[in-house]
Scaffold this active site. Structure first.
Site, PDB file in Angstrom:
ATOM      1  CB  CYS A 172     115.395 -32.367  21.603  1.00 23.51           C
ATOM      2  SG  CYS A 172     114.422 -30.890  21.892  1.00 23.51           S
ATOM      3  CB  CYS A 226     113.962 -30.268  18.811  1.00 22.41           C
ATOM      4  SG  CYS A 226     114.802 -29.726  20.277  1.00 22.41           S
ATOM      5  CG  ASP A 227     114.038 -33.505  16.486  1.00 19.29           C
ATOM      6  OD1 ASP A 227     114.115 -32.465  15.810  1.00 19.29           O
ATOM      7  OD2 ASP A 227     115.018 -34.032  17.041  1.00 19.29           O
TER       8      ASP A 227
END
Ligand code: NDP
Length: 310
Positions: free
Chosen positions: A134, A137-138
């Site tokens: 992701c 997300c990261d």
């Protein structure tokens, strides 16, 4: 034991749309949200292809709007993960978080799909240490660093584009000699100076002391030659598609060989009376937010008709 008229498992576009329709049909829907409330779109940035948003909308905002709309008509949305089911008799039985047992007249399964991994032991070894599925997300952790994205579809292109705005360099590792992504995504990716596409290339492993420091790759040159080489990277992002979240339903309803729920023909009914399915969990082909929402609507109408005849 609490009895529910219409239980919806999962809270992506399919689940919320099924809730909006069943709530408006006075079926008092209850949603069990699952481990990722709002589903996959909560981890994406811009959604540009959901009709009704000419300027686009962020994934989290779209899901908040759908949730608010479901709540507006009285949907009861609950935290929790469905851990077992028993669809062998009526009423249907569902257990949440291994402790709360519910019965239902009808169930709509909208549990979506999850990111696939290559299956390399190194993906587990470096999980949370440079391996991610992701980018939104990261990606933040890789500002000014070098990363690789695996895959040649729309997701891979989207992830690569997102990361190109943060990282200094992005490799896109594509196993074939072409991108499967839509033309518009392809042209955006190729227009980026800091994205390098490695065609005909597979990942053999990762290396690094504690965190990912690089990847071992193999390029297939022509039909019979292989070129093995390494790239130095700080992050390794998987974007090779998704697998349906159906483990809990195995043995209880019919699944296809890939694990997708089999529905129809011409309806969202599964192999068990009273159990319906909608969205990516039952759709190996289209896998779009709008097609999931459309299928959620169809499931709600199917449930309404089913309950009328019960
Ligand atoms: P896709 O199935 O479209 O693409 C998966 C990609 O991963 C393919 O390039 C495939 O390669 C590659 N792949 C699969 N397995 C491996 C493996 N073991 N090793 C290396 N590469 C592998 O999945 P997506 O998640 O990209 O997209 C799913 C759906 O969602 C599509 O319909 C897509 O259009 C849609 N989508 C739309 C977006 C948008 O419009 N903004 C954004 C994101 C997704 P190969 O081609 O060789 O099979």
């Amino acid at each position: 034991m609490e009895h529910i008229r219409c239980l919806i498992i999962g809270s992506g576009p399919a689940g919320y749309t099924a809730a909006i329709y069943t709530a408006r049909a006075n079926l008092n829907p209850v949603i069990i949200e699952g481990h990722q409330p709002g589903g996959q779109l909560t981890t994406t940035t811009e959604v540009e292809n959901f009709p009704g948003y000419p300027e686009g909308i962020t994934g989290p905002q779209l899901m908040d709007d759908l949730r608010d709309q479901a709540v507006r008509f009285g949907t009861d949305i609950r935290r929790g993960l469905v851990t077992s089911v028993d669809f062998s008799s009526k009423p249907l039985r569902v257990t949440v978080d291994n402790k709360t047992e519910l019965t239902a007249d009808a169930v709509i399964i909208c549990t979506g799909a999850s990111a696939r991994y290559l299956g390399l032991p190194d993906e587990q070894k470096y999980a949370g240490m440079g391996v991610s599925a992701c980018a939104t997300c990261d990606g933040f952790f890789y500002r000014g660093r070098t990363v690789a994205v695996v895959g040649g579809g729309d997701t891979a292109c989207e992830e690569a584009l997102y990361l190109s705005g943060l990282a200094s360099k992005v490799y896109l590792i594509v196993r074939k000699d072409y991108l499967r992504a839509s033309k518009v995504m392809q042209s955006r990716v190729t227009a980026k100076d800091n994205i390098e596409i490695l065609f005909n290339t597979n990942t053999e492993g990762l290396f690094g002391e504690e965190f990912v420091e690089g990847a071992h790759l193999v390029e297939h040159v022509g039909t019979d030659r292989e070129r093995h080489f390494d790239i130095a990277i700080d992050g390794f992002f998987l974007a090779i598609g998704h697998q349906p979240n159906t483990r809990v339903f195995q043995g209880h309803i019919e699944l296809d060989e890939q694990g997708f729920i089999v529905t129809g023909p011409g309806s969202t009914a599964t192999s068990r009376p009273g159990v319906f399915a909608a969205g990516d969990v039952a759709d190996p082909v289209y896998q779009q937010a709008i097609s999931a929402a459309g299928m959620g609507c169809r499931a709600a109408i199917d449930v309404d008709r089913y309950l009328m005849t019960e």
